[in-house]
Design a protein around this motif. Structure first.
Motif, PDB file in Angstrom:
ATOM      1  N   SER A  41      19.763   3.792 -29.471  1.00 56.35           N
ATOM      2  CA  SER A  41      18.420   3.292 -29.211  1.00 56.35           C
ATOM      3  C   SER A  41      18.348   2.770 -27.781  1.00 56.35           C
ATOM      4  CB  SER A  41      18.081   2.149 -30.177  1.00 56.35           C
ATOM      5  OG  SER A  41      16.917   1.464 -29.738  1.00 56.35           O
ATOM      6  N   PRO A  42      17.300   3.122 -27.052  1.00 56.08           N
ATOM      7  CA  PRO A  42      17.141   2.570 -25.704  1.00 56.08           C
ATOM      8  C   PRO A  42      17.071   1.044 -25.700  1.00 56.08           C
ATOM      9  CG  PRO A  42      15.676   4.428 -26.012  1.00 56.08           C
ATOM     10  CD  PRO A  42      16.274   4.117 -27.360  1.00 56.08           C
ATOM     11  N   LEU A  43      16.672   0.445 -26.805  1.00 60.32           N
ATOM     12  CA  LEU A  43      16.586  -1.015 -26.858  1.00 60.32           C
ATOM     13  C   LEU A  43      17.963  -1.677 -26.847  1.00 60.32           C
ATOM     14  CD1 LEU A  43      13.622  -1.577 -29.330  1.00 60.32           C
ATOM     15  CD2 LEU A  43      13.614  -1.549 -26.828  1.00 60.32           C
ATOM     16  N   LYS A  44      19.025  -0.897 -27.036  1.00 64.72           N
ATOM     17  CA  LYS A  44      20.378  -1.436 -26.951  1.00 64.72           C
ATOM     18  C   LYS A  44      20.909  -1.415 -25.523  1.00 64.72           C
ATOM     19  CE  LYS A  44      21.635  -0.508 -31.700  1.00 64.72           C
ATOM     20  NZ  LYS A  44      22.572   0.144 -32.601  1.00 64.72           N
ATOM     21  N   SER A  45      20.173  -0.741 -24.642  1.00 69.82           N
ATOM     22  CA  SER A  45      20.583  -0.660 -23.234  1.00 69.82           C
ATOM     23  C   SER A  45      19.340  -0.577 -22.359  1.00 69.82           C
ATOM     24  CB  SER A  45      21.478   0.558 -23.009  1.00 69.82           C
ATOM     25  OG  SER A  45      20.789   1.742 -23.382  1.00 69.82           O
ATOM     26  N   VAL A  46      18.449  -1.546 -22.514  1.00 71.75           N
ATOM     27  CA  VAL A  46      17.143  -1.520 -21.847  1.00 71.75           C
ATOM     28  C   VAL A  46      17.284  -1.387 -20.336  1.00 71.75           C
ATOM     29  CG1 VAL A  46      15.026  -2.840 -21.406  1.00 71.75           C
ATOM     30  CG2 VAL A  46      16.012  -2.787 -23.701  1.00 71.75           C
ATOM     31  N   GLU A  47      18.210  -2.112 -19.752  1.00 74.65           N
ATOM     32  CA  GLU A  47      18.344  -2.054 -18.297  1.00 74.65           C
ATOM     33  C   GLU A  47      18.662  -0.631 -17.835  1.00 74.65           C
ATOM     34  OE1 GLU A  47      20.862  -3.992 -14.626  1.00 74.65           O
ATOM     35  OE2 GLU A  47      20.789  -5.065 -16.518  1.00 74.65           O
ATOM     36  N   ALA A  48      19.630   0.008 -18.479  1.00 72.10           N
ATOM     37  CA  ALA A  48      20.038   1.362 -18.075  1.00 72.10           C
ATOM     38  C   ALA A  48      19.046   2.419 -18.550  1.00 72.10           C
ATOM     39  CB  ALA A  48      21.427   1.671 -18.621  1.00 72.10           C
ATOM     40  N   SER A  49      18.439   2.206 -19.717  1.00 69.51           N
ATOM     41  CA  SER A  49      17.578   3.222 -20.310  1.00 69.51           C
ATOM     42  C   SER A  49      16.139   3.173 -19.826  1.00 69.51           C
ATOM     43  CB  SER A  49      17.567   3.070 -21.838  1.00 69.51           C
ATOM     44  OG  SER A  49      18.840   3.297 -22.361  1.00 69.51           O
ATOM     45  N   CYS A  50      15.627   1.994 -19.529  1.00 69.36           N
ATOM     46  CA  CYS A  50      14.188   1.841 -19.326  1.00 69.36           C
ATOM     47  C   CYS A  50      13.785   1.295 -17.965  1.00 69.36           C
ATOM     48  CB  CYS A  50      13.604   0.910 -20.393  1.00 69.36           C
ATOM     49  SG  CYS A  50      14.028   1.329 -22.091  1.00 69.36           S
ATOM     50  N   LEU A  51      14.526   0.319 -17.479  1.00 65.98           N
ATOM     51  CA  LEU A  51      14.062  -0.436 -16.316  1.00 65.98           C
ATOM     52  C   LEU A  51      14.118   0.346 -15.012  1.00 65.98           C
ATOM     53  CD1 LEU A  51      15.277  -4.042 -17.132  1.00 65.98           C
ATOM     54  CD2 LEU A  51      13.095  -2.930 -17.660  1.00 65.98           C
ATOM     55  N   GLY A  52      14.766   1.499 -15.004  1.00 65.34           N
ATOM     56  CA  GLY A  52      14.728   2.343 -13.815  1.00 65.34           C
ATOM     57  C   GLY A  52      13.344   2.916 -13.566  1.00 65.34           C
ATOM     58  N   CYS A  53      12.545   3.025 -14.613  1.00 67.32           N
ATOM     59  CA  CYS A  53      11.178   3.561 -14.509  1.00 67.32           C
ATOM     60  C   CYS A  53      10.120   2.480 -14.726  1.00 67.32           C
ATOM     61  CB  CYS A  53      10.962   4.671 -15.537  1.00 67.32           C
ATOM     62  SG  CYS A  53      12.023   6.116 -15.310  1.00 67.32           S
ATOM     63  N   HIS A  54      10.387   1.564 -15.641  1.00 70.60           N
ATOM     64  CA  HIS A  54       9.402   0.542 -15.993  1.00 70.60           C
ATOM     65  C   HIS A  54       9.551  -0.676 -15.087  1.00 70.60           C
ATOM     66  CE1 HIS A  54       7.771   2.322 -19.706  1.00 70.60           C
ATOM     67  NE2 HIS A  54       8.962   2.904 -19.777  1.00 70.60           N
ATOM     68  N   GLY A  55       8.426  -1.263 -14.707  1.00 70.34           N
ATOM     69  CA  GLY A  55       8.443  -2.390 -13.794  1.00 70.34           C
ATOM     70  C   GLY A  55       8.491  -3.747 -14.457  1.00 70.34           C
ATOM     71  N   GLU A  56       8.179  -3.818 -15.743  1.00 69.44           N
ATOM     72  CA  GLU A  56       8.171  -5.121 -16.393  1.00 69.44           C
ATOM     73  C   GLU A  56       9.596  -5.594 -16.663  1.00 69.44           C
ATOM     74  OE1 GLU A  56       7.072  -2.107 -17.539  1.00 69.44           O
ATOM     75  OE2 GLU A  56       6.324  -2.402 -19.559  1.00 69.44           O
ATOM     76  N   SER A  57       9.715  -6.830 -17.088  1.00 70.72           N
ATOM     77  CA  SER A  57      11.036  -7.378 -17.395  1.00 70.72           C
ATOM     78  C   SER A  57      11.534  -6.804 -18.713  1.00 70.72           C
ATOM     79  CB  SER A  57      10.965  -8.904 -17.505  1.00 70.72           C
ATOM     80  OG  SER A  57      10.276  -9.277 -18.696  1.00 70.72           O
ATOM     81  N   GLU A  58      12.828  -6.966 -18.950  1.00 71.43           N
ATOM     82  CA  GLU A  58      13.403  -6.504 -20.211  1.00 71.43           C
ATOM     83  C   GLU A  58      12.705  -7.162 -21.398  1.00 71.43           C
ATOM     84  OE1 GLU A  58      17.677  -6.513 -22.597  1.00 71.43           O
ATOM     85  OE2 GLU A  58      17.680  -6.565 -20.407  1.00 71.43           O
ATOM     86  N   ALA A  59      12.477  -8.467 -21.311  1.00 67.06           N
ATOM     87  CA  ALA A  59      11.824  -9.189 -22.412  1.00 67.06           C
ATOM     88  C   ALA A  59      10.407  -8.665 -22.657  1.00 67.06           C
ATOM     89  CB  ALA A  59      11.797 -10.685 -22.119  1.00 67.06           C
ATOM     90  N   GLU A  60       9.664  -8.417 -21.580  1.00 71.33           N
ATOM     91  CA  GLU A  60       8.294  -7.906 -21.722  1.00 71.33           C
ATOM     92  C   GLU A  60       8.289  -6.501 -22.327  1.00 71.33           C
ATOM     93  OE1 GLU A  60       6.047 -10.070 -17.964  1.00 71.33           O
ATOM     94  OE2 GLU A  60       7.313  -8.311 -17.578  1.00 71.33           O
ATOM     95  N   LEU A  61       9.196  -5.673 -21.879  1.00 67.97           N
ATOM     96  CA  LEU A  61       9.270  -4.300 -22.389  1.00 67.97           C
ATOM     97  C   LEU A  61       9.644  -4.284 -23.867  1.00 67.97           C
ATOM     98  CD1 LEU A  61       9.008  -1.313 -21.586  1.00 67.97           C
ATOM     99  CD2 LEU A  61      11.445  -1.345 -21.104  1.00 67.97           C
ATOM    100  N   VAL A  62      10.657  -5.045 -24.234  1.00 66.20           N
ATOM    101  CA  VAL A  62      11.069  -5.115 -25.639  1.00 66.20           C
ATOM    102  C   VAL A  62       9.931  -5.658 -26.499  1.00 66.20           C
ATOM    103  CG1 VAL A  62      12.646  -6.257 -27.262  1.00 66.20           C
ATOM    104  CG2 VAL A  62      13.535  -5.249 -25.142  1.00 66.20           C
ATOM    105  N   ALA A  63       9.228  -6.667 -26.022  1.00 74.62           N
ATOM    106  CA  ALA A  63       8.108  -7.234 -26.783  1.00 74.62           C
ATOM    107  C   ALA A  63       7.014  -6.195 -27.003  1.00 74.62           C
ATOM    108  CB  ALA A  63       7.544  -8.461 -26.058  1.00 74.62           C
ATOM    109  N   GLU A  64       6.725  -5.388 -25.997  1.00 72.25           N
ATOM    110  CA  GLU A  64       5.693  -4.349 -26.136  1.00 72.25           C
ATOM    111  C   GLU A  64       6.129  -3.273 -27.127  1.00 72.25           C
ATOM    112  OE1 GLU A  64       2.155  -2.067 -25.571  1.00 72.25           O
ATOM    113  OE2 GLU A  64       2.676  -4.189 -25.553  1.00 72.25           O
ATOM    114  N   VAL A  65       7.385  -2.854 -27.043  1.00 71.96           N
ATOM    115  CA  VAL A  65       7.894  -1.864 -27.996  1.00 71.96           C
ATOM    116  C   VAL A  65       7.817  -2.416 -29.413  1.00 71.96           C
ATOM    117  CG1 VAL A  65       9.971  -0.621 -28.763  1.00 71.96           C
ATOM    118  CG2 VAL A  65       9.385  -0.693 -26.325  1.00 71.96           C
TER     119      VAL A  65
END
Length: 152
Positions: A41-65
């Motif tokens: 799951s990308p939520l197990k590695s948010v920094e490597a999986s998501c934050l390269g494209c998404h600008g919000e913080s890890e906490a904000e991204l996880v909360a939205e998901v």
């Protein structure tokens, strides 16, 4: 259904593949970068999986998901309860309905059930394509309501 819900999604439209999110790039001891060989799951590695494209913080991204997934999960539970009610109502009415009406109710039930099943078994809980998941659940709910309207 994971691939089918990915089709037409925002990530697919941006050219992002399953590997990009589920097998993020890692660096080995020699400094070489390559996709991880561990599907997760990308939520197990948010920094490597998501934050390269998404600008919000890890906490904000996880909360939205989690918000999106929670909405789909709640709707899935709601529609499942409606399906159970419909099945019980069909069982109560099947001996009193004309064959043609009963067949129409059965067809509506089957059509609603397959839409619910599709969302229920898809592992992202609607994240891969939130609009598609909600559309299938709303269609299922409309079919259930139509079938209930045909029952005494």
């Amino acid at each position: 259904p994971e691939f089918e819900t990915y089709l037409g999604s925002t990530h697919q439209q941006l050219g992002i593949s399953c590997v990009d999110c589920h097998m993020p790039r890692i660096t080995n001891d020699a400094g070489e970068r390559f996709p991880s060989h561990h599907w997760t799951s990308p939520l197990k590695s948010v920094e490597a999986s998501c934050l390269g494209c998404h600008g919000e913080s890890e906490a904000e991204l996880v909360a939205e998901v989690e918000r999106l997934q929670g909405t789909v999960e709640n709707k899935t539970v709601e529609v499942s309860r409606q399906l159970v009610t419909l099945i019980e109502a069909i069982a109560d009415a099947k001996d009193t309905l004309p064959e043609a009406a009963l067949e129409e109710v059965y067809q509506l039930h089957r059509s609603a059930q397959i839409r619910w099943d599709f969302v229920f078994v898809e592992n992202s809980q609607g994240f891969h394509h939130y609009d598609k998941a909600m559309s299938y659940l709303n269609e299922a709910e409309a079919m259930i309501n139509e079938a209930m309207g045909l029952l005494p």
